[in-house]
Structure formats: structure tokens, C-alpha cells
Design a protein around this motif. Structure first.
Motif, PDB file in Angstrom:
ATOM      1  N   ALA A  83       0.830  -1.200   0.000  1.00 15.46           N
ATOM      2  CA  ALA A  83       0.000   0.000   0.000  1.00 15.46           C
ATOM      3  C   ALA A  83       0.870   1.258   0.000  1.00 15.46           C
ATOM      4  O   ALA A  83       0.585   2.240  -0.716  1.00 15.46           O
ATOM      5  N   ARG A  84       1.945   1.226   0.811  1.00 17.50           N
ATOM      6  CA  ARG A  84       2.847   2.380   0.851  1.00 17.50           C
ATOM      7  C   ARG A  84       3.518   2.582  -0.496  1.00 17.50           C
ATOM      8  O   ARG A  84       3.697   3.723  -0.957  1.00 17.50           O
ATOM      9  N   LEU A  85       3.929   1.486  -1.155  1.00 23.02           N
ATOM     10  CA  LEU A  85       4.567   1.613  -2.460  1.00 23.02           C
ATOM     11  C   LEU A  85       3.614   2.231  -3.482  1.00 23.02           C
ATOM     12  O   LEU A  85       4.026   3.058  -4.310  1.00 23.02           O
ATOM     13  N   ILE A  86       2.372   1.813  -3.383  1.00 25.89           N
ATOM     14  CA  ILE A  86       1.375   2.405  -4.312  1.00 25.89           C
ATOM     15  C   ILE A  86       1.260   3.909  -4.072  1.00 25.89           C
ATOM     16  O   ILE A  86       1.218   4.717  -5.016  1.00 25.89           O
ATOM     17  N   ARG A  87       1.218   4.318  -2.785  1.00 26.27           N
ATOM     18  CA  ARG A  87       1.129   5.756  -2.486  1.00 26.27           C
ATOM     19  C   ARG A  87       2.374   6.507  -2.945  1.00 26.27           C
ATOM     20  O   ARG A  87       2.304   7.605  -3.498  1.00 26.27           O
ATOM     21  N   LEU A  88       3.552   5.868  -2.708  1.00 26.78           N
ATOM     22  CA  LEU A  88       4.796   6.527  -3.115  1.00 26.78           C
ATOM     23  C   LEU A  88       4.873   6.681  -4.633  1.00 26.78           C
ATOM     24  O   LEU A  88       5.339   7.706  -5.138  1.00 26.78           O
ATOM     25  N   ARG A  89       4.454   5.646  -5.316  1.00 22.77           N
ATOM     26  CA  ARG A  89       4.482   5.741  -6.774  1.00 22.77           C
ATOM     27  C   ARG A  89       3.522   6.826  -7.283  1.00 22.77           C
ATOM     28  O   ARG A  89       3.832   7.551  -8.242  1.00 22.77           O
ATOM     29  N   ALA A  90       2.386   6.919  -6.621  1.00 22.85           N
ATOM     30  CA  ALA A  90       1.444   7.981  -7.015  1.00 22.85           C
ATOM     31  C   ALA A  90       2.033   9.363  -6.730  1.00 22.85           C
ATOM     32  O   ALA A  90       1.944  10.286  -7.551  1.00 22.85           O
ATOM     33  N   LYS A  91       2.663   9.471  -5.526  1.00 26.07           N
ATOM     34  CA  LYS A  91       3.275  10.767  -5.173  1.00 26.07           C
ATOM     35  C   LYS A  91       4.425  11.089  -6.117  1.00 26.07           C
ATOM     36  O   LYS A  91       4.620  12.235  -6.543  1.00 26.07           O
ATOM     37  N   LEU A  92       5.229  10.060  -6.476  1.00 25.68           N
ATOM     38  CA  LEU A  92       6.337  10.283  -7.385  1.00 25.68           C
ATOM     39  C   LEU A  92       5.840  10.734  -8.756  1.00 25.68           C
ATOM     40  O   LEU A  92       6.408  11.653  -9.378  1.00 25.68           O
ATOM     41  N   ALA A  93       4.794  10.098  -9.198  1.00 25.49           N
ATOM     42  CA  ALA A  93       4.226  10.515 -10.501  1.00 25.49           C
ATOM     43  C   ALA A  93       3.741  11.962 -10.458  1.00 25.49           C
ATOM     44  O   ALA A  93       3.956  12.740 -11.407  1.00 25.49           O
ATOM     45  N   HIS A  94       3.104  12.312  -9.322  1.00 20.52           N
ATOM     46  CA  HIS A  94       2.623  13.683  -9.193  1.00 20.52           C
ATOM     47  C   HIS A  94       3.787  14.659  -9.160  1.00 20.52           C
ATOM     48  O   HIS A  94       3.775  15.708  -9.851  1.00 20.52           O
ATOM     49  N   ASP A  95       4.831  14.345  -8.363  1.00 23.07           N
ATOM     50  CA  ASP A  95       5.971  15.256  -8.252  1.00 23.07           C
ATOM     51  C   ASP A  95       6.709  15.372  -9.569  1.00 23.07           C
ATOM     52  O   ASP A  95       7.224  16.454  -9.925  1.00 23.07           O
ATOM     53  N   ARG A  96       6.791  14.303 -10.284  1.00 22.83           N
ATOM     54  CA  ARG A  96       7.445  14.381 -11.596  1.00 22.83           C
ATOM     55  C   ARG A  96       6.661  15.284 -12.555  1.00 22.83           C
ATOM     56  O   ARG A  96       7.244  16.038 -13.362  1.00 22.83           O
ATOM     57  N   ALA A  97       5.363  15.165 -12.464  1.00 26.65           N
ATOM     58  CA  ALA A  97       4.549  16.040 -13.333  1.00 26.65           C
ATOM     59  C   ALA A  97       4.766  17.501 -12.977  1.00 26.65           C
ATOM     60  O   ALA A  97       4.914  18.367 -13.864  1.00 26.65           O
ATOM     61  N   VAL A  98       4.774  17.793 -11.668  1.00 28.03           N
ATOM     62  CA  VAL A  98       5.011  19.183 -11.237  1.00 28.03           C
ATOM     63  C   VAL A  98       6.388  19.655 -11.700  1.00 28.03           C
ATOM     64  O   VAL A  98       6.557  20.766 -12.229  1.00 28.03           O
ATOM     65  N   LEU A  99       7.405  18.803 -11.548  1.00 30.21           N
ATOM     66  CA  LEU A  99       8.748  19.173 -11.942  1.00 30.21           C
ATOM     67  C   LEU A  99       8.852  19.359 -13.455  1.00 30.21           C
ATOM     68  O   LEU A  99       9.547  20.269 -13.949  1.00 30.21           O
ATOM     69  N   SER A 100       8.163  18.538 -14.168  1.00 31.07           N
ATOM     70  CA  SER A 100       8.199  18.665 -15.633  1.00 31.07           C
ATOM     71  C   SER A 100       7.636  20.005 -16.071  1.00 31.07           C
ATOM     72  O   SER A 100       8.195  20.690 -16.945  1.00 31.07           O
TER      73      SER A 100
END
Length: 402
Positions: free
Chosen positions: A108-125
Motif C-alpha cells: 500500500a505504501r509503495l502504491i502511495r509513493l508511486r502515485a506521489k512520485l508521478a505527481h511530483d514528476r509532473a510538477v517538476l516537468s
């Protein structure tokens, strides 16, 4: 009591009746007595064989009982071992439950981290696009020279040129990526651990099942074999008891006929001397109704031979010698009227169950001389002569000397 028999309307004396044919096959009392002696000997042989079989079966049953008892002790040891294995299994199951809970949490934590990582990457992009379109040419060169997104994040010059807010965004992305990587690694470890624990539980369970199955199979097999031996022993014992009942009946009939013959005939005439292949003559002429048996530690055997003859049959000295022992029933006990003749310094012969003596103590007798008359004094089941040969005081097989 004087017995009489009614034959053709005439009462005949018992002495005449003894000479008449009797039985369904027309045999005389003497003939019937010989048949009874042969039957008694046959039945005694069967009883002896069945007793031997009983001893063998009893020994085998005892051996199987010992093996079953030993197996029961082994079952007790393995039962305690099984309890310890079960406790270990319970502990491993509890550990597996904890690992599975941790595995679900990490997933469950990995799923949340992956979602957060995807979001942060989008913001950074989006921020990088803004920087690219608005930044001076030297910053654009830094971005274009980077070999990838990760390389760009590691370039110190790039980090110095961007703003504080942008740096927070980059650090967030980097942290999210590290967390995601670590979570994936921990997840892989937990999965392997979970598989190892499950395999260990399965091995333990199979080991316990195999031991239990082996013990049960061995015990059932031994108990089944022992039960079969017990049934066989019961059958042999029943057969032996039936034979013993038959033997009692035969002996009772033998005693009746013998008593009749004894009352009717009195003392019989001296018959011819019976010679054999040995140095001794036969003391009486008749069939062997009980053979010699060498004594062993586990059984009581016959110390001489019994020769079946009617009561009152003259008994001859088997060889010349001196009367060394002359005992009446009151002194000899089971031997009844008992005589022993010393032939040499080593050899003596003895004669038991006599109805009466014909010689005296210390008397010298010749071979073939009448020393007494057969009967059934002492412990016996019918008239016969019990004959022994003793060498240096030890009883030996008379047939070796007759």
C-alpha cells in the motif's frame, strides 16, 4: 465283586467272559487293551506336539508384545517431539501472519509513493518547461547537456541556478524516488521471507504426517500379527484340551479293562524270553506305551519306558545281578512296588508299579529270573511295567541296551 455276563440266557463267570470276543470288531479284552495302549501313546504324542506348538506361539506372542511395548515407548518420544514441532509451526504461522501484514502495508505504501512520485514528476516537468522557456541561454545549455532526468537533478550548477521553490520540488521528487526504490527492495525481501516461511511450514507438516503414518502402520501391523498368533494359540490349546479329555477317557477305559483282566486272570504264566540287539533282555514282552524322553530345563520328561502288559505278567531280570533296592508303595511313592538290580559297578536296572515282589533284598538273581509281577501300584493309569536303565546313577535310554 464277582461280575457275570448274561449270554444266551446263561450267566457266565467273569473268567469265561474275559476270553469271549467283545466290541464291534470282535476283539478280546487283551486285544482291546493293546489297542487302548496304542491309542494312548498316539494321543500323548499329539498332546506333546501341541504343547510344543503352544510354547512356540507363546514365545512369539511375548516377542511381539515386547516389540509393541518398545514401539509404544518410541511413539511417546515422537509424540513429545511432535508437540515441539507443532509449537514451532504455530510460531512460524504467527510470524507469517506478521510478514503478510507487513507485506500488505509495504504494498500500500509503495502504491502511495508511486502515485506521489508521478505527481511530483509532473510538477517538476511543468516547472522545467517554464525554466526552459524563460531562463537565460546558459541554464538552457545545462538542461540540454544533461544525460537524463536523474543526471539533471544531480548537477550542482543546475541546482544553483534554479530557485528555492524549485529546489524543494526536486528534493521531493528525489526523496519520493528513493522511498519508492527502498520500498520495492523491502517488498522483495518480505516476499522471499514469506515464501521461505511457507516452505518451512510445509516441510514440518509433511515430516510430522510421515512419522505419524509410519508409527501407526507399524503398530497396526504388529498388533494384527500378534492377534493372529493369539487366535492360533487358542485353537491349539482347545485342541490339546480336547485330546487330554480323550486321553482321560481312554485311560479310564484301560483301567476298567485292566481291573477286569486282573480280577479274572490273576498271575499270568511266564512267557518266552524276548531278546534284542543289546546286552539286556526285555523284562516283559509288550508294546512301548510311553517312550523315553531326555529331560530338558523347560519340560518334565519320562525317565524310562513304559511297556504295556496285563496285570500279573511275570517280570524277568534284564541281566544277572544283586537286588540293591526293594521298596514297597509306602516308601517309593509314585513308583509303587519298586525293585532295582545292580549288574555292574556302573549299571543298574529298575522295575516300577509291580503288583508284588518275587525276590528279596540283597538276593543274587540270574538273567531272565522272575523278580516280580506287573501291576498298577503307585502313580499310574493302568497296568504296565516302568523300566529304567541307570549308568552311574543317571537315567539313560533303555532302548540303547535292549
Amino acid at each position: 465283586m464277582r461280575l457275570r455276563l448274561l449270554l444266551g440266557g446263561v450267566l457266565l463267570p467273569l473268567a469265561l467272559w474275559a476270553a469271549l470276543p467283545i466290541g464291534s470288531h470282535g476283539s478280546s479284552p487283551q486285544g482291546r487293551l493293546g489297542q487302548l495302549q496304542h491309542q494312548i501313546q498316539t494321543v500323548q504324542g499329539k498332546i506333546g506336539r501341541r504343547k510344543g506348538t503352544e510354547r512356540v506361539l507363546s514365545t512369539e506372542i511375548s516377542a511381539y508384545s515386547g516389540r509393541i511395548a518398545a514401539l509404544q515407548r518410541r511413539i511417546g518420544v515422537l509424540a513429545r517431539r511432535e508437540s515441539a514441532i507443532q509449537a514451532d509451526l504455530d510460531a512460524r504461522r504467527a510470524e507469517l501472519v506478521r510478514l503478510q501484514d507487513a507485506l500488505r502495508f509495504q504494498r500500500a505504501r509503495l502504491i502511495r509513493l508511486r502515485a506521489k512520485l508521478a505527481h511530483d514528476r509532473a510538477v517538476l516537468s511543468r516547472r522545467l518547461v517554464q525554466l526552459y522557456t524563460s531562463a537565460p541561454p546558459d541554464l538552457v545549455s545545462v538542461v540540454l547537456d544533461a544525460k537524463g532526468f536523474a543526471d539533471l537533478l544531480d548537477r550542482g550548477e543546475f541546482l544553483r541556478r534554479i530557485g528555492r521553490q524549485d529546489q524543494r520540488v526536486i528534493e521531493t521528487v528525489r526523496s519520493a524516488k528513493a522511498d519508492a526504490t527502498g520500498a520495492a527492495a523491502r517488498l522483495a525481501v518480505l516476499e522471499r521471507r514469506s515464501q521461505q516461511v511457507a516452505a518451512a511450514i510445509l516441510d514440518r507438516r509433511n515430516a510430522v504426517a510421515a512419522v505419524r503414518s509410519q508409527l501407526i502402520g507399524t503398530r497396526v501391523g504388529l498388533q494384527s500379527t500378534r492377534a493372529g498368533k493369539s487366535r492360533a494359540l487358542a485353537k491349539v490349546q482347545a485342541s490339546r484340551m480336547q485330546l487330554e479329555g480323550n486321553l482321560s477317557g481312554l485311560r479310564a477305559e484301560q483301567a476298567k479293562i485292566t481291573a477286569t483282566l486282573q480280577a479274572a486272570q490273576g498271575t499270568l504264566p511266564v512267557g518266552p524270553v524276548r531278546h534284542g540287539s543289546g546286552m539286556l533282555i526285555w523284562p516283559v514282552d509288550g508294546p512301548i506305551t510311553s517312550p523315553f524322553c531326555e529331560r530338558r530345563a523347560w519340560e518334565s520328561c519320562h525317565p524310562g519306558i513304559d511297556i504295556g502288559v496285563p496285570s500279573g505278567t511275570p517280570i524277568r531280570a534284564a541281566a544277572a545281578g544283586r537286588v540293591a533296592l526293594l521298596q514297597p508303595v509306602s516308601a517309593s511313592g509314585g513308583y509303587g512296588n519298586f525293585t532295582c538290580i545292580q549288574h555292574t559297578a556302573a549299571m543298574a536296572t529298575c522295575y516300577a508299579h509291580q503288583s508284588r515282589f518275587a525276590v528279596g533284598m540283597g538276593q543274587q538273581v540270574a538273567q531272565g529270573q522272575v523278580i516280580g509281577y506287573s501291576g498298577c501300584t503307585g502313580l499310574c493309569f493302568g497296568p504296565h511295567l516302568h523300566f529304567e536303565v541307570r549308568i552311574d546313577g543317571h537315567v539313560v535310554n533303555p532302548l540303547s541296551y535292549l
